[in-house]
Design a protein around this motif. Structure first.
Motif, PDB file in Angstrom:
ATOM      1  N   ARG A 113     -16.960  59.360 -42.499  1.00  0.00           N
ATOM      2  CA  ARG A 113     -18.300  58.906 -42.430  1.00  0.00           C
ATOM      3  C   ARG A 113     -18.203  57.942 -41.200  1.00  0.00           C
ATOM      4  N   GLY A 124     -23.848  54.940 -45.506  1.00  0.00           N
ATOM      5  CA  GLY A 124     -23.891  55.982 -46.707  1.00  0.00           C
ATOM      6  C   GLY A 124     -25.130  56.079 -47.366  1.00  0.00           C
ATOM      7  N   TRP A 161     -27.860  58.480 -47.764  1.00  0.00           N
ATOM      8  CA  TRP A 161     -27.807  60.123 -47.964  1.00  0.00           C
ATOM      9  C   TRP A 161     -26.858  60.939 -46.937  1.00  0.00           C
ATOM     10  N   PRO A 162     -25.756  60.674 -47.059  1.00  0.00           N
ATOM     11  CA  PRO A 162     -24.592  60.981 -46.083  1.00  0.00           C
ATOM     12  C   PRO A 162     -24.539  62.240 -45.657  1.00  0.00           C
ATOM     13  N   ARG A 163     -24.545  63.024 -46.863  1.00  0.00           N
ATOM     14  CA  ARG A 163     -24.562  64.688 -46.796  1.00  0.00           C
ATOM     15  C   ARG A 163     -25.464  65.273 -46.185  1.00  0.00           C
ATOM     16  N   ASP A 166     -20.493  62.570 -50.704  1.00  0.00           N
ATOM     17  CA  ASP A 166     -20.960  61.301 -50.213  1.00  0.00           C
ATOM     18  C   ASP A 166     -20.050  60.362 -49.603  1.00  0.00           C
ATOM     19  N   ALA A 226     -21.020  54.670 -50.882  1.00  0.00           N
ATOM     20  CA  ALA A 226     -22.342  55.143 -50.327  1.00  0.00           C
ATOM     21  C   ALA A 226     -23.455  54.350 -51.177  1.00  0.00           C
ATOM     22  N   LYS A 250     -26.569  54.935 -50.675  1.00  0.00           N
ATOM     23  CA  LYS A 250     -27.619  55.956 -51.241  1.00  0.00           C
ATOM     24  C   LYS A 250     -27.206  57.059 -51.380  1.00  0.00           C
ATOM     25  N   PRO A 251     -26.422  57.444 -52.500  1.00  0.00           N
ATOM     26  CA  PRO A 251     -25.924  59.045 -52.536  1.00  0.00           C
ATOM     27  C   PRO A 251     -26.947  60.217 -52.269  1.00  0.00           C
ATOM     28  N   THR A 252     -26.481  61.076 -51.908  1.00  0.00           N
ATOM     29  CA  THR A 252     -27.393  62.271 -51.857  1.00  0.00           C
ATOM     30  C   THR A 252     -27.686  62.577 -53.402  1.00  0.00           C
ATOM     31  N   ARG A 260     -28.056  68.745 -53.238  1.00  0.00           N
ATOM     32  CA  ARG A 260     -26.848  69.349 -53.046  1.00  0.00           C
ATOM     33  C   ARG A 260     -26.844  70.878 -53.169  1.00  0.00           C
TER      34      ARG A 260
END
Length: 136
Positions: free
Chosen positions: A15, A69, A71-73, A123, A127, A129-131, A136
């Motif tokens: 990332r 990080g 909403w990295p996805r 993520d 991160a 703010k994780p997704t 997912r």
């Protein structure tokens, strides 16, 4: 077998690397080519000039989202169209190797693979703010 203890840190490193590359790419458009020059280049490709400004902003926002990080996805997937656009309009016709005149598309393809790895890998560590699981 995936090492579940270190895999989140591998995604974090990826990332960071991708985010820094996108910041550098946006910086090239901002400080070397200038936004107006980039808009002119987009126009020479038959694209609307305003799309250059959108692209610069998209690269910066996406880069910051990857690095922090946020909403990295989703951010990783959202950056892929920029690279596909660069392949279709500029680098694809130059051939595969990036050392070709006008640069080929091999480096951009590697970026896409890295972004897909983040999207599929999760993520990553740290991160902010994780997704969400719904995304997912």
């Amino acid at each position: 077998m995936i090492d579940t203890r270190t895999a989140p840190y591998a995604v974090f490193v990826l990332r960071l690397a991708l985010g820094i590359l996108f910041l550098a790419h946006a910086g090239l458009k901002l400080f070397v080519f200038t936004p107006a020059g980039t808009a002119g280049f987009f126009g020479s490709l038959g694209l609307p000039g305003w799309l250059a400004y959108v692209t610069i902003a998209w690269e910066i926002v996406g880069a910051v989202a990857l690095i922090l990080g946020l909403w990295p996805r989703i951010a990783a997937l959202a950056l892929i169209p920029i690279l596909l656009g660069a392949i279709v309009t500029v680098h694809g016709p130059a051939g595969f190797f990036f050392t070709n005149p006008n640069g080929g598309w091999e480096f951009l393809a590697l970026w896409i693979v890295g972004l897909l790895a983040v999207a599929l890998g999760g993520d990553g560590a740290l991160a902010l703010k994780p997704t969400t699981s719904a995304a997912r």
